[in-house]
Design an enzyme around this catalytic site. Sequence first.
Site, PDB file in Angstrom:
ATOM      1  N   TYR A  74      -0.783   7.344  13.431  1.00 44.16           N
ATOM      2  CA  TYR A  74      -1.231   8.296  11.774  1.00 44.16           C
ATOM      3  C   TYR A  74      -1.904   9.744  12.062  1.00 44.16           C
ATOM      4  O   TYR A  74      -2.866   9.799  13.380  1.00 44.16           O
ATOM      5  CB  TYR A  74      -1.930   7.403  11.526  1.00 44.16           C
ATOM      6  CG  TYR A  74      -0.785   5.896  10.532  1.00 44.16           C
ATOM      7  CD1 TYR A  74       0.183   6.112  10.115  1.00 44.16           C
ATOM      8  CD2 TYR A  74      -2.051   4.889   9.893  1.00 44.16           C
ATOM      9  CE1 TYR A  74       1.003   4.879  10.040  1.00 44.16           C
ATOM     10  CE2 TYR A  74      -1.051   3.850  10.061  1.00 44.16           C
ATOM     11  CZ  TYR A  74      -0.009   3.869   9.276  1.00 44.16           C
ATOM     12  OH  TYR A  74       0.565   3.128   8.910  1.00 44.16           O
ATOM     13  N   SER A 112       2.044  -0.701   1.198  1.00 43.75           N
ATOM     14  CA  SER A 112       2.548  -0.105  -0.385  1.00 43.75           C
ATOM     15  C   SER A 112       2.374  -0.605  -1.302  1.00 43.75           C
ATOM     16  O   SER A 112       3.533  -1.042  -2.378  1.00 43.75           O
ATOM     17  CB  SER A 112       4.217   0.781  -0.441  1.00 43.75           C
ATOM     18  OG  SER A 112       4.147   1.991  -0.991  1.00 43.75           O
ATOM     19  N   PRO A 113       1.278  -1.886  -1.984  1.00 46.40           N
ATOM     20  CA  PRO A 113       1.587  -2.570  -2.293  1.00 46.40           C
ATOM     21  C   PRO A 113       1.652  -2.253  -4.302  1.00 46.40           C
ATOM     22  O   PRO A 113       1.264  -2.622  -4.973  1.00 46.40           O
ATOM     23  CB  PRO A 113      -0.112  -3.412  -2.578  1.00 46.40           C
ATOM     24  CG  PRO A 113      -0.667  -2.230  -1.851  1.00 46.40           C
ATOM     25  CD  PRO A 113       0.321  -1.562  -0.889  1.00 46.40           C
ATOM     26  N   GLY A 126       2.151   4.185  -6.106  1.00 50.20           N
ATOM     27  CA  GLY A 126       1.402   4.537  -7.303  1.00 50.20           C
ATOM     28  C   GLY A 126       2.000   4.322  -8.294  1.00 50.20           C
ATOM     29  O   GLY A 126       1.405   4.578  -9.447  1.00 50.20           O
ATOM     30  N   LEU A 127       3.413   3.748  -8.470  1.00 51.86           N
ATOM     31  CA  LEU A 127       4.420   3.414  -9.387  1.00 51.86           C
ATOM     32  C   LEU A 127       3.487   2.450 -10.281  1.00 51.86           C
ATOM     33  O   LEU A 127       3.451   2.342 -12.154  1.00 51.86           O
ATOM     34  CB  LEU A 127       4.869   3.013  -9.022  1.00 51.86           C
ATOM     35  CG  LEU A 127       6.516   2.977 -10.267  1.00 51.86           C
ATOM     36  CD1 LEU A 127       6.785   4.766 -10.319  1.00 51.86           C
ATOM     37  CD2 LEU A 127       7.700   2.426  -9.935  1.00 51.86           C
ATOM     38  N   LEU A 128       3.517   1.494  -9.487  1.00 55.74           N
ATOM     39  CA  LEU A 128       1.880   1.316 -10.194  1.00 55.74           C
ATOM     40  C   LEU A 128       0.794   0.441 -10.478  1.00 55.74           C
ATOM     41  O   LEU A 128       0.053  -0.547 -10.474  1.00 55.74           O
ATOM     42  CB  LEU A 128       1.921  -0.988  -9.042  1.00 55.74           C
ATOM     43  CG  LEU A 128       3.658  -1.057  -8.806  1.00 55.74           C
ATOM     44  CD1 LEU A 128       3.794  -2.586  -8.255  1.00 55.74           C
ATOM     45  CD2 LEU A 128       4.621  -1.713 -10.067  1.00 55.74           C
ATOM     46  N   GLY A 129       0.233   1.847 -10.168  1.00 51.47           N
ATOM     47  CA  GLY A 129      -1.298   2.247 -10.431  1.00 51.47           C
ATOM     48  C   GLY A 129      -1.649   2.683 -12.076  1.00 51.47           C
ATOM     49  O   GLY A 129      -2.743   2.798 -12.000  1.00 51.47           O
ATOM     50  N   GLY A 130      -1.074   2.807 -13.463  1.00 49.32           N
ATOM     51  CA  GLY A 130      -1.443   3.015 -14.236  1.00 49.32           C
ATOM     52  C   GLY A 130      -0.628   4.727 -14.219  1.00 49.32           C
ATOM     53  O   GLY A 130      -1.425   5.492 -15.215  1.00 49.32           O
TER      54      GLY A 130
END
Length: 330
Positions: A53, A216-217, A221-225
């Site tokens: 990282y 990647s929960p 970002g797809l599930l973050g509104g």
Amino acid sequence: MKYTQLGRTGLKVSRLVLGTMNFGPQTDEPTSHSIMDAALDAGLNFFDTANVYGWGDDKGRTEEIIGSWFAQGGGRRDKTVLATKVYANMAGDGQEPWPNHDRLSALNIRRAVEASLTRLRTDHIDLYQFHHVDRNTPFEEIWQAVDVLIQQGKVLYAGSSNFPGYKIAQANETAARRGMVGLVSEQCLYNLAERRAEMEVIPAAREYGLGVIPWSPLHGGLLGGVIKKESEGGRRASGRSADALANTSVRAQVQAYEDLLDKHGLAPGETALAWLLTRPGVTGPIVGPRTPEQLHSALRALELELSEELLTGLEEIFPGPGASPEAFAW
């Protein structure tokens, strides 16, 4: 803060995991330190990183930021369950990649541990994770290297990341023959929109007593509104999220998700995290805040109680594949 055991171990960890991948590339050192302080203040004790990282010419930078935070004292290291990873090529700046500077040979594991300990300014790593499968190194060699590190007190537990189910089985059967504990955790891609881990990875992890740590929960970002944010003139989708939303069926699915949560008065990102906390075998999802505000938002997921009606609605929008072999056979 809510705590649980990490898999079949006696180790107690928070039900959210602080992911540090943004520390360095997107979040400067002072802000990174503030986020880690806020995490500890909230009782979040499980921190995840990796030797690579920082990425590119700055690989290793994230571990250095964590190390400088530990060096401030105040019990920071003692309160933290520290997880890092090994696999990627860590040849230094200006060096061309060289044999044995990556993967899971005994030589590279030894080299990588010493380098991580130096960057992290600590004498031990609580959870040392194999970042990827190394098909060219037998597990007998990997466990021999890990056993030495455990005997030296430099590593306490070993975990995997991005392993298929059969490799989890191979790893732990080999460890059992050596009289070793073996893998105690698996860090995998798992969220509402990406549920293939339910077919074999999570069943294998549960069978062998591994705690599941989803990365990647929010599915990038797809599930973050993301659709609502776009409509309100906020941050637009980028990268993987933008590519996914270009697919009309995916966009309709995400829109249905956001509409459902709007009906229930819930925030999308917090709900996606809370859903993972309801899943069998999950120790805790990794959250990767860029700011302290994003951390506080993630922490609110711990207080959410998802109704059966909502869970049913989520299942209808994002149906899972089911366990194998039923997922692909009669």
